[in-house]
Design a protein around this motif. Structure first.
Motif, PDB file in Angstrom:
ATOM      1  N   ALA A  94      36.448  71.817  19.526  1.00 41.95           N
ATOM      2  CA  ALA A  94      37.684  71.754  20.319  1.00 41.95           C
ATOM      3  C   ALA A  94      38.786  71.074  19.519  1.00 41.95           C
ATOM      4  CB  ALA A  94      37.428  70.997  21.616  1.00 41.95           C
ATOM      5  N   GLY A  95      39.944  71.719  19.476  1.00 42.64           N
ATOM      6  CA  GLY A  95      41.073  71.167  18.742  1.00 42.64           C
ATOM      7  C   GLY A  95      41.013  71.394  17.247  1.00 42.64           C
ATOM      8  N   ARG A  96      39.957  72.043  16.776  1.00 42.78           N
ATOM      9  CA  ARG A  96      39.782  72.251  15.336  1.00 42.78           C
ATOM     10  C   ARG A  96      39.731  73.729  14.959  1.00 42.78           C
ATOM     11  NH1 ARG A  96      36.347  68.600  17.527  1.00 42.78           N
ATOM     12  NH2 ARG A  96      36.297  66.451  16.699  1.00 42.78           N
ATOM     13  N   VAL A  97      39.819  74.614  15.943  1.00 42.21           N
ATOM     14  CA  VAL A  97      39.571  76.027  15.685  1.00 42.21           C
ATOM     15  C   VAL A  97      40.587  76.892  16.418  1.00 42.21           C
ATOM     16  CG1 VAL A  97      37.944  76.239  17.610  1.00 42.21           C
ATOM     17  CG2 VAL A  97      37.771  77.830  15.699  1.00 42.21           C
ATOM     18  N   ALA A  98      40.946  78.023  15.797  1.00 42.85           N
ATOM     19  CA  ALA A  98      41.794  79.034  16.425  1.00 42.85           C
ATOM     20  C   ALA A  98      40.984  80.316  16.563  1.00 42.85           C
ATOM     21  CB  ALA A  98      43.040  79.291  15.586  1.00 42.85           C
ATOM     22  N   TYR A  99      41.235  81.071  17.639  1.00 40.55           N
ATOM     23  CA  TYR A  99      40.498  82.310  17.897  1.00 40.55           C
ATOM     24  C   TYR A  99      41.439  83.500  17.752  1.00 40.55           C
ATOM     25  CZ  TYR A  99      37.197  79.069  20.032  1.00 40.55           C
ATOM     26  OH  TYR A  99      36.333  78.034  20.250  1.00 40.55           O
TER      27      TYR A  99
END
Length: 390
Positions: free
Chosen positions: A125-130
Motif C-alpha cells: 500500500a502506497g508503494r505500487v501503481a496499477y
C-alpha cells in the motif's frame, strides 16, 4: 512492432512509483511491452519469467537476490507464481526510500487482477501503481495500418489479429480458450469446475450484451444462483468478461438494475461462437451485439479512468447503450448502430433528456460525421475514440 499506448503510461508511472503492477489477460502483450521498456532502461533491467523453474529458483532467497539487483529495473512476469515476494518487496522498497531511491525499481506482470491487487495491496500500500493492458484498440490498430473490420472479426490479441489468414486466427483463439479453461481456471480458482466455467463463458457469448439473468443461467448450468456470481467474478477478474453496470441515480424513473455482460474481446467472442470469416459474422444473429461490444470496449479504453462507464435503461424503454459519467454527473450518451444510415431510437433522445446529456453520439461503421435529430451526431468509432483520448 505495434506501438502500445500503455508503454508511455508505464514509463511515466515508473518515474513516480517504486513498483508498477501491469495487469492483463495472458497473451495480450504484457511481456513484449515489458521487454521493450527493459531494452533501453537507464541503469539496465533484468527479466524473470516465474513460470520457468530456473527463474523461480533465483527467488528462493528473494531478499538477497533482489537486493543484489540494486539500481536495475527488475521485471517479474506471472508474479502470482511467487506471492511471497510481495513482503520482500516492501522491505526493499522501504530501505531504498531511506537511501533516496523512490521510483523505477520493480515492474510486476500478472493475469488475475483482483487476486494480484489483493495480494499486493496488503503489503505494498502506497508503494505500487496499477495499470491495465488490454487487447489492441482501434487507435493502436490504425497506427499499425490494421483495418477495423479485421480488428472486429479477430479481436485485439496480437497473435490472433496478425495471423496470416482467418483460419489460423480462429485456431489461435480456440487454443487460447482451451488453455484458459485447462490451465488458468484451475490455477486461479482450483475449486471451480473448469468445464462449467467454459459453458458459462459460451452462454455469455450467445447472450452478448444482454441483461444478466442469474436465475436462468443457474438453472441451465444446474448450480445455485449465488454460485453464478463467483463464476462471473472469475471471468471478470481474468479480464475476459465485462460486467457493465446500470446508471442508478435518483431521477424519479423506474430503472433497470441488472448489469449487462459482454465478452470483452470481439475475437474471443467469435471464437466461442465458431465464427471464422467476416461473411460468417455478418450473417450471424450476434452481429449487431458483437459490433456493440466491440465499440463499447474500445470507447471505455479510450475514456480511461477519467470517466466512469454505465448503460441506462428504464422500465418503459428509454435507453442509452453507453454513458460516461464525469464528476458525478452523466456527460456523454452513446448509441451504437451497425447501419450505414444510422438513426437514433426515440428512447435514446428521451433518456438523454432525462439525464440532461448534451453530448449525444450515434456510433456507426462509417467515417463521416454528420448531425442527426434531437441534437445527436453520427460518428465513426475511430473518431469518437480519438475525442475521448483528449
Amino acid at each position: 512492432m505495434i506501438l502500445r499506448q500503455a508503454e508511455t503510461v508505464v514509463r511515466q508511472k515508473l518515474t513516480q512509483t517504486p513498483a508498477v503492477v501491469l495487469l492483463g489477460p495472458r497473451q495480450v502483450g504484457k511481456t513484449t511491452l515489458a521487454r521493450q521498456i527493459a531494452s533501453n532502461w537507464h541503469g539496465g533491467a533484468i527479466y524473470l519469467d516465474l513460470e520457468r523453474p530456473a527463474d523461480r529458483l533465483r527467488l528462493e532467497d528473494a531478499d538477497g537476490y533482489l537486493r543484489a539487483q540494486q539500481g536495475k529495473l527488475v521485471i517479474m512476469d506471472e508474479i502470482h507464481r511467487a506471492p511471497g515476494v510481495f513482503e520482500v518487496l516492501r522491505g526493499i522498497i522501504d530501505d531504498n526510500r531511506q537511501a533516496g531511491m523512490r521510483s523505477g525499481q520493480f515492474l510486476l506482470l500478472g493475469s488475475a487482477a483482483l487476486d494480484l491487487m489483493r495480494q499486493s495491496s496488503e503489503t505494498l500500500a502506497g508503494r505500487v501503481a496499477y495499470l491495465d493492458i488490454t487487447p489492441l484498440t482501434i487507435t493502436e490498430a490504425e497506427t499499425a495500418s490494421i483495418n477495423d473490420a479485421d480488428l472486429w472479426l479477430r479481436g485485439g490479441f496480437p497473435d490472433s489479429l496478425l495471423a496470416t489468414d482467418d483460419v489460423l486466427s480462429l485456431n489461435w483463439r480456440r487454443d487460447f480458450i482451451r488453455s484458459y479453461l485447462e490451465r488458468d481456471v484451475p490455477m486461479f480458482a482450483p475449486r471451480l469446475p473448469a468445464e462449467t466455467i467454459g459453458r458459462l463463458w459460451t452462454m455469455i457469448a450467445h447472450q452478448q450484451g444482454g441483461l444478466l439473468n442469474q436465475a436462468r443461467i443457474a438453472s441451465a448450468l444446474g448450480v445455485a444462483n449465488p454460485t453464478i456470481d463467483r463464476y462471473i467474478d472469475l471471468l471478470v477478474d481474468l479480464q475476459l468478461v465485462r460486467r457493465l453496470r446500470p446508471w442508478g441515480g435518483n431521477i424519479g424513473k423506474r430503472l433497470v438494475k441488472s448489469p449487462k455482460v459482454y465478452v470483452r474481446d470481439s475475437g474471443i467472442l467469435h471464437g466461442l461462437l465458431e465464427i471464422e470469416t467476416l461473411n460468417d459474422l455478418l450473417g450471424h444473429p450476434v452481429c449487431g451485439l458483437s459490433f456493440e461490444g466491440h465499440c463499447i470496449e474500445n470507447l471505455i479504453q479510450a475514456a480511461g479512468s477519467r470517466r466512469v462507464p454505465y448503460f441506462y435503461r428504464t422500465q418503459v424503454g428509454a435507453e442509452i447503450d453507453l454513458i460516461f459519467e464525469k464528476g458525478g454527473r452523466p456527460e456523454i450518451g452513446i448509441e451504437i448502430k451497425r447501419s450505414s444510415a444510422p438513426s437514433p431510437e426515440r428512447g435514446f433522445a428521451l433518456a438523454c433528456d432525462d439525464l440532461k446529456i448534451e453530448q449525444r453520439y450515434v456510433v456507426y461503421p462509417g467515417i463521416e460525421r454528420f448531425p442527426l435529430r434531437n441534437g445527436a451526431q453520427a460518428i465513426g468509432l475511430q473518431e469518437l475514440s480519438t475525442l475521448l483520448l483528449q
